[in-house]
Structures are given as C-alpha cells and as structure tokens.
Design an enzyme around this catalytic site. Sequence first.
Site, PDB file in Angstrom:
ATOM      1  N   MET A  17       0.865  -1.182   0.000  1.00 42.65           N
ATOM      2  CA  MET A  17       0.000   0.000   0.000  1.00 42.65           C
ATOM      3  C   MET A  17       0.899   1.228   0.000  1.00 42.65           C
ATOM      4  SD  MET A  17      -3.121  -0.944   2.604  1.00 42.65           S
ATOM      5  CE  MET A  17      -2.137  -1.649   3.923  1.00 42.65           C
ATOM      6  N   ALA A  18       0.873   1.940  -1.126  1.00 35.46           N
ATOM      7  CA  ALA A  18       1.709   3.134  -1.255  1.00 35.46           C
ATOM      8  C   ALA A  18       1.347   4.110  -0.142  1.00 35.46           C
ATOM      9  CB  ALA A  18       1.482   3.763  -2.623  1.00 35.46           C
ATOM     10  N   CYS A 100      -3.223  -1.567  -9.645  1.00 32.27           N
ATOM     11  CA  CYS A 100      -3.452  -0.225  -9.111  1.00 32.27           C
ATOM     12  C   CYS A 100      -4.411   0.549 -10.008  1.00 32.27           C
ATOM     13  CB  CYS A 100      -2.124   0.510  -9.019  1.00 32.27           C
ATOM     14  SG  CYS A 100      -2.321   2.102  -8.248  1.00 32.27           S
ATOM     15  N   ASN A 200      -7.245 -11.669  -2.501  1.00 38.97           N
ATOM     16  CA  ASN A 200      -7.157 -10.355  -1.859  1.00 38.97           C
ATOM     17  C   ASN A 200      -8.471  -9.583  -2.025  1.00 38.97           C
ATOM     18  OD1 ASN A 200      -5.982  -7.235  -2.965  1.00 38.97           O
ATOM     19  ND2 ASN A 200      -5.841  -7.826  -0.830  1.00 38.97           N
ATOM     20  N   GLY A 201      -8.755  -8.772  -1.006  1.00 38.39           N
ATOM     21  CA  GLY A 201      -9.901  -7.877  -1.072  1.00 38.39           C
ATOM     22  C   GLY A 201     -10.867  -8.110   0.074  1.00 38.39           C
ATOM     23  N   GLY A 224      -4.762  -5.953   3.311  1.00 41.13           N
ATOM     24  CA  GLY A 224      -4.288  -4.574   3.213  1.00 41.13           C
ATOM     25  C   GLY A 224      -4.887  -3.691   4.282  1.00 41.13           C
ATOM     26  N   ARG A 225      -6.036  -3.070   3.974  1.00 42.63           N
ATOM     27  CA  ARG A 225      -6.571  -2.021   4.847  1.00 42.63           C
ATOM     28  C   ARG A 225      -6.878  -2.511   6.251  1.00 42.63           C
ATOM     29  NH1 ARG A 225     -11.169  -0.580   0.899  1.00 42.63           N
ATOM     30  NH2 ARG A 225     -10.807  -2.816   0.537  1.00 42.63           N
TER      31      ARG A 225
HETATM   32  C1  LIG Z   1      -3.650   3.415   0.519  1.00 37.87           C
HETATM   33  C2  LIG Z   1      -3.530   2.259  -0.434  1.00 37.87           C
HETATM   34  C3  LIG Z   1      -2.413   2.150  -1.238  1.00 37.87           C
HETATM   35  C4  LIG Z   1      -2.284   1.079  -2.129  1.00 37.87           C
HETATM   36  N1  LIG Z   1      -1.137   0.959  -2.868  1.00 37.87           N
HETATM   37  C5  LIG Z   1      -0.954  -0.138  -3.651  1.00 37.87           C
HETATM   38  C6  LIG Z   1       0.280  -0.345  -4.338  1.00 37.87           C
HETATM   39  O1  LIG Z   1       1.219   0.444  -4.243  1.00 37.87           O
HETATM   40  N2  LIG Z   1       0.372  -1.474  -5.104  1.00 37.87           N
HETATM   41  C7  LIG Z   1      -0.650  -2.373  -5.226  1.00 37.87           C
HETATM   42  O2  LIG Z   1      -0.511  -3.379  -5.925  1.00 37.87           O
HETATM   43  N3  LIG Z   1      -1.818  -2.203  -4.574  1.00 37.87           N
HETATM   44  C8  LIG Z   1      -1.978  -1.122  -3.783  1.00 37.87           C
HETATM   45  N4  LIG Z   1      -3.136  -0.986  -3.065  1.00 37.87           N
HETATM   46  C9  LIG Z   1      -4.167  -2.054  -3.127  1.00 37.87           C
HETATM   47  C10 LIG Z   1      -3.946  -3.080  -2.007  1.00 37.87           C
HETATM   48  O3  LIG Z   1      -2.715  -3.756  -2.158  1.00 37.87           O
HETATM   49  C11 LIG Z   1      -5.079  -4.137  -1.990  1.00 37.87           C
HETATM   50  O4  LIG Z   1      -5.099  -4.806  -3.219  1.00 37.87           O
HETATM   51  C12 LIG Z   1      -6.456  -3.485  -1.776  1.00 37.87           C
HETATM   52  O5  LIG Z   1      -6.412  -2.524  -0.729  1.00 37.87           O
HETATM   53  C13 LIG Z   1      -7.517  -4.543  -1.446  1.00 37.87           C
HETATM   54  O6  LIG Z   1      -7.167  -5.271  -0.298  1.00 37.87           O
HETATM   55  P1  LIG Z   1      -7.816  -4.950   1.168  1.00 37.87           P
HETATM   56  O7  LIG Z   1      -9.295  -5.005   0.997  1.00 37.87           O
HETATM   57  O8  LIG Z   1      -7.269  -6.025   2.049  1.00 37.87           O
HETATM   58  O9  LIG Z   1      -7.355  -3.568   1.540  1.00 37.87           O
HETATM   59  C14 LIG Z   1      -3.308   0.088  -2.204  1.00 37.87           C
HETATM   60  C15 LIG Z   1      -4.441   0.222  -1.378  1.00 37.87           C
HETATM   61  C16 LIG Z   1      -4.555   1.271  -0.503  1.00 37.87           C
HETATM   62  C17 LIG Z   1      -5.782   1.363   0.386  1.00 37.87           C
END
Ligand SMILES: Cc1cc2nc3c(=O)[nH]c(=O)nc-3n(C[C@H](O)[C@H](O)[C@H](O)COP(=O)(O)O)c2cc1C
Length: 323
Positions: A17-18, A100, A200-201, A224-225
Amino acid sequence: MRIGQYQLKNCLIAAPMAGVTDRPFRSLCYDMGAGMTVSEMLSSNPQVWKTDKSRLRMVHSDELGIRSVQIAGSDPADMAAAAKINAESGAQIIDINMGCPAKKVNKKLAGSALLRYPDLVAEILSAVVNAVDVPVTLKIRTGWSPDERNCVEIARLAERCGIQALTIHGRTRECLFKGEAEYDSIRTVKQSVSIPIIANGDITDPLKARAVLDYTGADALMIGRAAQGRPWIFREIQHYLDTGELLPPMPIAEVQQIMQMHVRELHDFYGQGKGTRIARKHVSWYLKEHAPDDQFRRSFNAIEDASEQLEALEAYFENFLRK
Ligand SMILES: Cc1cc2nc3c(=O)[nH]c(=O)nc-3n(C[C@H](O)[C@H](O)[C@H](O)COP(=O)(O)O)c2cc1C
C-alpha cells in the site's frame, strides 16, 4: 505457501500500500505474524528513484523476512531494467503491479489499465522474468470492468510467461474500492492454473479469512486495509486458522506499546519532521476503535514535534487506562 525457492512461514501476506507499507510498517506486520510483506510500488522509471520518496521506498538487505519489491510501469525494457536493479540491490522477489487503479498510474498505461492489453502484459511479464534470477509474481484485479473480466486469460498468460504466484484483488478497475470484493473470479482462476494463487480484497477478520480460503481454494491471503492500525490481525487470523478459536482482543496496554514503538520507528526512519507527519495517519487508525470522539486526534494532528507527539500518546493512554 512457497514462491519459487522461498518458503513463507504462513499463508498471510501484507498487501503493498503506497504511503502505508513503508519499512517500519512492513517490519511490524512481519513481527505480528505476516508470512511476507510487499514493498510500496516503485516506478519503473529510474529517473524518479533519486527522489527521497523513492530512495526510502527501496528495500535494504537487512530487512526482516522475504523481501518482495513491487514495480509498476508499462514499458517492457524499463520494467526489466527496474527488476534487475532491484534484484541486484536486495529484492528476493519482484512483484509486478497490474492492480493499481490510480489515475496517475493508469494515465501512463500502467497498473490495472494494462489488463486491457494482454499482448503487452505478456511482453512485460516475459521481459521481467527473463531479466532476473529471482521469482517474479504478479498482482492484478479481476479485469478492467465487470464486462471485461479477463483474469482467467491473464492468469493463464502469466503462468506461461513464468510468473510464480498471482495475487487477485476481487474487484475490477472500474469498481475502484466500491462495493464488495467478489471471490467467484478468484475461485475460477484457482481452478484454471497451477501457480499459487493469493486471494485479496476485504479480508477483515479471522472468520472471513477462513471463508475466503475455503471458498476460493487459494493458497494464500493478502490483507491490506484491515492491517492499518491493526497489524496484529495477522496473528489473530493465523491463530484462528490453526486452532479454530479466536484470540481475545489485544489488551490496550499492548496496543499502546506497539503504537509507541511504531511512532518512534517512523521518527527514526523519516526524520523528525516527516516522521511526525506520517505518524498522524497511523495513530488515527490505531485509535479508531478506542477514541470515539475526535478531540484527541485533532489536537494530536496539530503537534509538530516528535517528542511532544510521544508525550501526548503517553498521556492519552494514562488517561484512558485510568477511566
Ligand atoms: C492506501 C492504499 C495504497 C495502495 N497501494 C498499492 C500499491 O502500491 N500497489 C498495489 O498493488 N496495490 C496497492 N493498493 C491495493 C492493495 O494492495 C489491496 O489490493 C487493496 O487494498 C484490497 O485489499 P484490502 O481489501 O485487504 O485492503 C493500495 C491500497 C490502498 C488502500
């Protein structure tokens, strides 16, 4: 869960997560039970690597755990060069970002926009796989839009190109983060290829983790979140997967200890000024369930000094524990 020669300690991966999964946060997730973490994405354009932001995003060989570095871009030769440089400077796995949805990334035809161009995807994947000796993994969404869900085609192509694990976020590019992630597409992909699949998700708790693993048949989960302000979620999920029982909630004194250590590490890693600013969002995530009123957060966000920030946290918890 295995990726190439690397055996993960479990099947739980902290999502890239950037702006969030910097080195301090990755170490914390790893300590709190993640089997692997993935770096924030790095552009494939070496011109931008000289910026402080990119320099801090690069991995260092003394990092804990398996070092997976994510790169993003659309030019096969640039992507191959970026992979090579990162592998030479310590990346043990190269992850390619085709998930992304960000406009800034998509305008340059990168991230999930690439899913509409399978021939270009194949060119990029082959170029990167051929450029490095380390395993290469790919992260995608289920497609560009609900009408253009081509994740099975992309997964087959990825397997043919030598990709060694595939993460799928159960949404399309068009869905952004709206609605709920769906797992039917991930399940279909799992049945269509033999490389490891990472689901994921919206995996937010141990029960959901169990359900997604069972339903999709995925080899691993990426979170992630739900780890923001709650890095111990990996430990909670692992415990549930191992025993079928839920751990009791994390004692508040332990939350305090983890959070203060995290904030200190952000100050050290970024320097006092930037570290203080970056700590604000993490603290607000940690306190989401403990500080129902916003007053503390607002006064905390006005603090510019690193030691003052730590003192404010100390006082907050003293107050909280006394109640
Ligand atoms: C703040 C933020 C930054 C993210 N940056 C990236 C990234 O740099 N590369 C990437 O592949 N996914 C990025 N994602 C997506 C997450 O890796 C992930 O696929 C997405 O949040 C869904 O998973 P979650 O429901 O567990 O959060 C980002 C998500 C968030 C919320």
